[in-house]
Design a protein around this motif. Structure first.
Motif, PDB file in Angstrom:
ATOM      1  N   GLU A   1       6.350  23.299  53.044  1.00  0.00           N
ATOM      2  CA  GLU A   1       6.585  22.891  54.427  1.00  0.00           C
ATOM      3  C   GLU A   1       6.214  21.428  54.674  1.00  0.00           C
ATOM      4  O   GLU A   1       6.757  20.781  55.567  1.00  0.00           O
ATOM      5  CB  GLU A   1       5.781  23.795  55.361  1.00  0.00           C
ATOM      6  CG  GLU A   1       6.195  23.732  56.810  1.00  0.00           C
ATOM      7  CD  GLU A   1       5.438  24.750  57.643  1.00  0.00           C
ATOM      8  OE1 GLU A   1       4.251  25.014  57.340  1.00  0.00           O
ATOM      9  OE2 GLU A   1       6.032  25.290  58.587  1.00  0.00           O
ATOM     10  N   ARG A   2       5.313  20.889  53.868  1.00  0.00           N
ATOM     11  CA  ARG A   2       4.891  19.491  54.025  1.00  0.00           C
ATOM     12  C   ARG A   2       6.027  18.502  53.758  1.00  0.00           C
ATOM     13  O   ARG A   2       5.965  17.345  54.166  1.00  0.00           O
ATOM     14  CB  ARG A   2       3.732  19.176  53.074  1.00  0.00           C
ATOM     15  CG  ARG A   2       2.454  19.961  53.358  1.00  0.00           C
ATOM     16  CD  ARG A   2       1.384  19.578  52.363  1.00  0.00           C
ATOM     17  NE  ARG A   2       0.150  20.345  52.563  1.00  0.00           N
ATOM     18  CZ  ARG A   2      -0.929  20.220  51.800  1.00  0.00           C
ATOM     19  NH1 ARG A   2      -0.928  19.350  50.793  1.00  0.00           N
ATOM     20  NH2 ARG A   2      -1.987  20.958  52.046  1.00  0.00           N
TER      21      ARG A   2
ATOM     22  N   GLU B   1      10.318  14.600  55.148  1.00  0.00           N
ATOM     23  CA  GLU B   1      10.397  13.494  54.184  1.00  0.00           C
ATOM     24  C   GLU B   1      11.851  13.097  53.878  1.00  0.00           C
ATOM     25  O   GLU B   1      12.760  13.915  53.931  1.00  0.00           O
ATOM     26  CB  GLU B   1       9.706  13.880  52.880  1.00  0.00           C
ATOM     27  CG  GLU B   1       8.218  14.167  53.008  1.00  0.00           C
ATOM     28  CD  GLU B   1       7.432  12.933  53.399  1.00  0.00           C
ATOM     29  OE1 GLU B   1       7.839  11.812  53.043  1.00  0.00           O
ATOM     30  OE2 GLU B   1       6.394  13.094  54.075  1.00  0.00           O
TER      31      GLU B   1
END
Length: 226
Positions: free
Chosen positions: A170-171, A175
């Motif tokens: 999920e991070r 991006e």
């Protein structure tokens, strides 16, 4: 994606049609607003969370009989714990904004046939005592989520949640990734990055894509006999 998934699968559609507040979040099926009785014999609301087993956009038999639960441990109408479903307790961060405090285990003979069978079975076990204390109380709220989860994928990505790295994956959602050189090494990197939920992948390469590049990048095909 979530609405399409529910419309294409009879077990998920049946949950909606019967009034359960269900939605797909990441690789999970979530049932919200499930009433239960706590240790003080008060009726409260919790959330059931199950992993999803899919083949494309079609559900398959649930891969596990275990579910997660966000709420206090549910009790009988007299305030004693429903010990028969106890499995594990802790602070579970499942990603996709989902957290849980317990996992439950209740397996019928032959297992669960589909997700309607699984989710309603747990809902009945947990919500039954609440209906004793407050007649008419039910998990069938006839409410639907107002928003659907956005995804860069064409189908539900269940691999991360299946191996327990949904929070880590999920991070990457916000991006943007640039790959300089799309040949052999860059092609392999692209293959890996394309399996993550990054918002955007930008490729930069001024070379001509030749046959030997295709083989190095894993883009070759075989016409061998089966």
């Amino acid at each position: 994606m979530s609405r399409a998934l529910f419309s294409r699968n009879p077990d998920l559609k049946r949950l909606l049609d019967e009034g359960y507040f269900v939605q797909q979040q990441g690789g999970y099926l979530v049932m919200r607003e499930v009433p239960y009785v706590d240790a003080r014999r008060e009726v409260r609301i919790g959330t059931l969370i199950s992993s999803l087993t899919l083949a494309g956009d079609q559900t398959r038999t649930p891969d596990t009989h275990v579910v997660h639960w966000d709420g206090d441990f549910p009790c009988h109408a007299d305030g004693s714990r429903i010990q028969g479903i106890s499995h594990a307790a802790g602070a579970f961060d499942l990603g996709h904004g989902l957290k849980a405090t317990h996992s439950f285990s209740s397996k019928p003979d032959g297992g669960y046939t589909d997700y309607h069978h699984k989710m309603t079975s747990y809902a009945n076990i947990i919500a039954g005592p609440a209906a004793v204390l407050k007649p008419g109380t039910t998990a069938r709220t006839f409410r639907e989520p107002e928003q659907e989860e956005e995804s860069v994928f064409n189908y539900v990505e269940t691999a991360s949640d299946r191996v327990g790295i949904g929070v880590l994956t999920e991070r990457l959602i916000s991006e943007r990734v640039a790959i300089i050189g799309g040949g052999g090494t860059g092609g392999y990197i692209l293959d890996f990055v394309a399996k993550t939920p990054v918002r955007e992948i930008r490729l930069f390469d001024s070379d001509e894509f030749l046959t030997h590049n295709a083989f190095r990048a894993g883009a070759s095909e075989s016409r061998g006999t089966a």
